[in-house]
Design an enzyme around this catalytic site. Sequence first.
Site, PDB file in Angstrom:
ATOM      1  CG  ASP A  76      -1.680  -1.291   1.377  1.00  0.00           C
ATOM      2  OD1 ASP A  76      -2.788  -1.360   0.823  1.00  0.00           O
ATOM      3  OD2 ASP A  76      -1.177  -2.219   2.029  1.00  0.00           O
ATOM      4  CG  ASP A 224      -7.639  -3.165   0.316  1.00  0.00           C
ATOM      5  OD1 ASP A 224      -7.669  -3.552   1.503  1.00  0.00           O
ATOM      6  OD2 ASP A 224      -6.714  -2.494  -0.154  1.00  0.00           O
ATOM      7  N   GLY A 225     -10.480  -4.066   2.421  1.00  0.00           N
ATOM      8  CA  GLY A 225     -10.970  -3.295   3.552  1.00  0.00           C
ATOM      9  C   GLY A 225     -11.924  -4.057   4.437  1.00  0.00           C
ATOM     10  CB  SER A 249      -6.048  -5.991  10.765  1.00  0.00           C
ATOM     11  OG  SER A 249      -7.299  -5.654  10.193  1.00  0.00           O
TER      12      SER A 249
END
Length: 282
Positions: A76, A224-225, A249
């Site tokens: 990222d 993503d997320g 995470s």
Amino acid sequence: MSSIFKSAIFMAAALQSASAFAPISSSSRATSTSLNVYGTPREVQIIPSVLPADFGKLGEDCKRLEDAGCHRVQFDVMDGNFVPNLTFGPETIRWCRKYTDMPFETQLMVSERCTDAMLEEFVEVTKGPNGEPGVVIVHVEACTHLHRALGRIRAAGGSPSVALNPHTPAEMIENVLDMVDHVLVMTVNPGFGGQAYIPTMTDKIKKIRKWIVDRDLDVDIEVDGGIKASKETIGACAAAGANCFIAGSGLFAYDDLSEGVKELTEMALEAQGVTNGAKVEA
């Protein structure tokens, strides 16, 4: 109209109404599940973000992710302008290549000025150990001339891909689908790890997947997320048509990274309805 004819119409309507609420047979339910994804399901890929990694030993953590069975790793890149955070530049990615043969993916969460000035350099450091094309993702919001940016990635030997933020309509990438290998749907606002999945992104994934299938394009959908091994996140995205899952995470929460990869993959396959060796697009 005769009373007999009226009775026949009434009975037919009643039967049709009753059938709508009849229990679904096991064979019908299986068909429904297998069609959960629009079109033939594509290969599930687990792609960790390095944001939660230890930046003091980033290369070692990349090797750990490779050993855990990840498909590639995402870097990222943040410049403190496009997003309110600052991470690293191309040299960091170049050094990580010495630790792993795993394919790389670079998401450029940077301003247009940075994209224009450094795009070819990011393409180069994202390549595989033998020069294989790496996935380079530009944000539609940061590219005034999106066609040009994607063409530059392909010309430099990279795999051109495009990302769009949660507030950005899917229509913003509709006219470049024939130029990309991946579409990344941000399911959180970019800039920080550990955010919660935004459920309204599911419909955006479905819309993009339908365009891809209807046009017979060879394009993966990444998300993503907030992706975790849950029906509400990776399950919902996989059922909507996504097949590449960025887990930061959500993966690093596991002491055994390989167990995390296994659980994420199983949850995605279940949502796709892929069982008993069903066909999956490569």
